[in-house]
Design an enzyme around this catalytic site. Structure first.
Site, short mmCIF file in Angstrom:
data_model
loop_
_atom_site.label_atom_id
_atom_site.label_comp_id
_atom_site.label_asym_id
_atom_site.label_seq_id
_atom_site.Cartn_x
_atom_site.Cartn_y
_atom_site.Cartn_z
N ASN A 9 0.96 -1.05 -0.20
CA ASN A 9 0.09 -0.10 -0.03
C ASN A 9 0.77 1.38 0.15
O ASN A 9 0.20 2.58 0.07
CB ASN A 9 -1.00 0.07 1.01
N ARG A 16 -7.91 -1.73 -6.65
CA ARG A 16 -8.36 -0.53 -6.04
C ARG A 16 -7.17 0.46 -6.25
O ARG A 16 -7.40 1.85 -6.40
CB ARG A 16 -8.38 -0.70 -4.44
N CYS A 41 -10.71 -5.71 -3.60
CA CYS A 41 -11.42 -6.52 -2.60
C CYS A 41 -12.80 -6.09 -2.79
O CYS A 41 -13.11 -4.93 -2.34
CB CYS A 41 -10.61 -6.75 -1.40
N1 EPU Z 1 -14.53 6.23 1.62
C1 EPU Z 1 -15.64 6.94 1.29
N2 EPU Z 1 -15.25 7.90 0.33
C2 EPU Z 1 -14.01 7.87 -0.36
C3 EPU Z 1 -13.02 7.01 0.11
C4 EPU Z 1 -13.28 6.38 1.14
O1 EPU Z 1 -16.74 6.85 1.69
O2 EPU Z 1 -13.95 8.86 -1.13
C5 EPU Z 1 -14.80 5.16 2.66
C6 EPU Z 1 -14.58 3.53 2.18
O3 EPU Z 1 -15.98 3.22 1.64
C7 EPU Z 1 -14.42 2.94 3.44
C8 EPU Z 1 -13.79 3.77 4.07
O4 EPU Z 1 -13.83 5.14 3.68
O5 EPU Z 1 -15.41 2.31 4.28
C9 EPU Z 1 -12.06 3.65 4.23
O6 EPU Z 1 -11.52 3.67 2.82
P1 EPU Z 1 -10.11 4.19 2.62
O7 EPU Z 1 -10.04 5.04 1.40
O8 EPU Z 1 -9.22 4.60 3.90
O9 EPU Z 1 -9.43 2.88 2.04
P2 EPU Z 1 -8.73 2.59 0.66
O10 EPU Z 1 -7.92 3.74 0.13
O11 EPU Z 1 -9.92 2.20 -0.38
C10 EPU Z 1 -6.69 1.54 1.44
C11 EPU Z 1 -6.05 0.19 1.27
C12 EPU Z 1 -6.91 -0.85 2.03
C13 EPU Z 1 -7.12 -0.55 3.40
C14 EPU Z 1 -7.72 0.76 3.54
C15 EPU Z 1 -7.69 0.85 5.15
C16 EPU Z 1 -5.06 0.42 -0.74
C17 EPU Z 1 -4.75 -0.11 -2.26
N3 EPU Z 1 -5.60 -0.12 -0.15
O12 EPU Z 1 -7.92 1.41 0.91
O13 EPU Z 1 -5.89 -2.12 1.63
O14 EPU Z 1 -7.51 -1.84 4.01
O15 EPU Z 1 -6.76 1.74 2.77
O16 EPU Z 1 -6.46 1.16 5.77
O17 EPU Z 1 -4.17 1.24 -0.17
C18 EPU Z 1 -5.57 -4.42 1.21
O18 EPU Z 1 -4.67 -4.09 1.21
O19 EPU Z 1 -6.15 -5.59 1.22
C19 EPU Z 1 -6.64 -3.44 1.54
C20 EPU Z 1 -7.97 -3.66 1.31
#
Ligand code: EPU
Length: 435
Positions: free
Chosen positions: A23, A92, A116
């Site tokens: 990440n 993602r 995922c």
């Molecule tokens: N959210 C919103 N609007 C947005 C962005 C996010 O409502 O514009 C919500 C999401 O729906 C979720 C929450 O905020 O319910 C958290 O989402 P976040 O944006 O923090 O996560 P992400 O950027 O989509 C990254 C990692 C994930 C990890 C999460 C939390 C990457 C590629 N993915 O996802 O990693 O779980 O942060 O730490 O960096 C994994 O590695 O398996 C993985 C899923």
């Protein structure tokens, strides 16, 4: 179809160094589009998501080549703003290309990002922040289309929740914008500070990354330079090796600060594992004959809380522990799709929305189960370490796992587990040949 097979009964012994954090690597590869000079990322694992990123860089007109375990990117003169649908849908991490493509090409076209299926994963915060910087959202349904007229401009933007992805998107957008951007309510995950360290080494001016208030002074349209960057170790992979304590024995994780996964190590300690923390390494010891303690109420939350990605791993540890436990995921609505696989192994496990219920004291047996997603799949492999001696767990659809671990079966085998990866198609093919 890819699978990972584990036969229970072997205690684990040895030490292991986690590879560079997925990440971090994913946003860093996207960030290299902002650089006019080559960049080197050190010790990058060959994950499926990394391969997808390399394909994506090539598709937009840039590129990167392996130099041993390092990745060296080549700056591109001309960049296309369009991300091919198959690449956007494969991970993602494709969302990290929005800001760099908008900066470089003046437009970005991103079919909805995959990854995922953890529940709804909107990108409204990314878009609201970019709009506040002057981007125009032309479409946002099946495919997000953004344009800018002139250089993006700095802004004062409060994130409605501390999204990791949105914090990274807006940090990337702000680096080459005009003026100062202040992000409030930013995510504090270590991968954000690591991305900022990379960008600063390339000439960006970012302060406060890793805290809720991040300030970025933009270059006003100039590209950044390049740099050589040693990526942060993967704290989720480190937690996976630590959770392998299910099998008993002693595992040492090297070159990784225990601070980055303190909440997970606290959980293991609370479950009855012995945790020895050094400055840049830690060891987990578990006597195979001692029962782990259940009766736990865990909540997965933003950093420095228990990482959502480690919640299924914690569940795997608790399956056989004494007493019922519950885990609530505050970030994703469908984090525990692995509950079905746990149940197929004999555990009293069920998920209701964000909540996972575990009855505890399970006597796990062998079975064939299916990885529902990356971390859920890794958790099922870990659960396989805890089945009775000689019993075998086969985790199908292990391609999900390779999105985040280059060789989880190999890593566990080197620690002493009886674990291997294979492909059902290949075996069937071989048998047909023999006949
Ligand atoms: N959210 C919103 N609007 C947005 C962005 C996010 O409502 O514009 C919500 C999401 O729906 C979720 C929450 O905020 O319910 C958290 O989402 P976040 O944006 O923090 O996560 P992400 O950027 O989509 C990254 C990692 C994930 C990890 C999460 C939390 C990457 C590629 N993915 O996802 O990693 O779980 O942060 O730490 O960096 C994994 O590695 O398996 C993985 C899923």
């Amino acid at each position: 179809m890819e699978y990972i097979e584990v036969t229970g009964g072997n205690p684990l012994r040895g030490s292991i160094r986690p590879a560079a954090a997925k990440n971090s690597v994913l946003p860093l590869l996207a960030a290299t589009l902002l650089c006019a000079q080559p960049c080197t990322l050190r010790r990058v694992p060959l994950l499926r998501d990394v391969q997808t990123s390399l394909d994506l860089l090539r598709a937009v007109g840039s590129g990167a080549a392996w130099a041993g375990q390092d990745l060296v990117t080549q700056p591109a003169r001309q960049i296309s703003g369009r991300v091919p649908t198959a690449l956007a849908g494969a991970m993602r991490g494709s969302v990290f290309y929005l800001a760099p493509l908008l900066t470089r090409a003046g437009w970005a076209e991103l079919p909805l990002p995959g990854g995922c299926r953890l529940g709804p994963r909107p990108i409204d915060i990314h878009l609201a922040g970019l709009t506040a910087m002057g981007a125009q959202v032309c479409a946002a349904a099946e495919c997000v289309v953004l344009r800018r007229h002139g250089v993006l401009r700095g802004t004062d933007f409060a994130l409605r929740l501390p999204s990791v992805g949105a914090t990274l998107t807006l940090m990337l957008a702000a680096c080459c914008a005009a003026g100062v951007t202040t992000l409030r309510g930013a995510a504090c995950e270590p991968e954000i500070a690591d991305t900022a360290a990379f960008l600063n080494a390339c000439g960006a001016k970012i302060t406060g990354a890793g805290t809720p208030v991040v300030c970025i002074r933009g270059t006003g349209g100039e590209l950044l330079d390049g740099c050589v960057h040693t990526v942060l170790p993967d704290r989720i992979a480190a937690a996976t090796y630590a959770a392998a304590a299910i099998a008993g024995g002693r595992v040492t994780v090297t070159q990784c600060s225990p601070v980055w996964l303190a909440a997970f190590l606290d959980f293991l300690q609370g479950s009855g594992c012995e945790v020895a923390r050094g400055e840049n390494e830690f060891s987990i010891t578990r006597d195979q004959d001692t029962k782990l303690r259940g009766g736990q109420e865990l909540v997965a939350a933003a950093y420095p809380g228990l990482a959502t990605d480690t919640a299924p791993l914690a569940a795997a540890v608790l399956l056989g522990a004494e007493g019922a436990s519950r885990i609530y995921d505050g970030l994703f609505q469908n984090r525990f799709a692995c509950a079905q696989g746990f149940a197929a192994l004999g555990a009293d496990a069920r998920s209701e929305g964000r909540l996972l219920y575990l009855g505890g004291s399970a006597k796990l047996h062998g079975a064939t189960v299916t990885a529902p997603d990356l971390r859920g799949g890794a958790a099922l492999v870990l659960a396989g370490l805890g089945v009775g001696e000689g019993s075998c767990v086969r985790v199908l659809d292990a391609g999900h796992i390779r999105r985040g671990y280059a060789d989880l079966a190999g890593d566990l085998r080197r620690l002493g587990a009886d674990c291997r990866a294979g492909r059902t198609g290949t075996e069937a093919g071989r048998q047909t040949k023999k006949l």
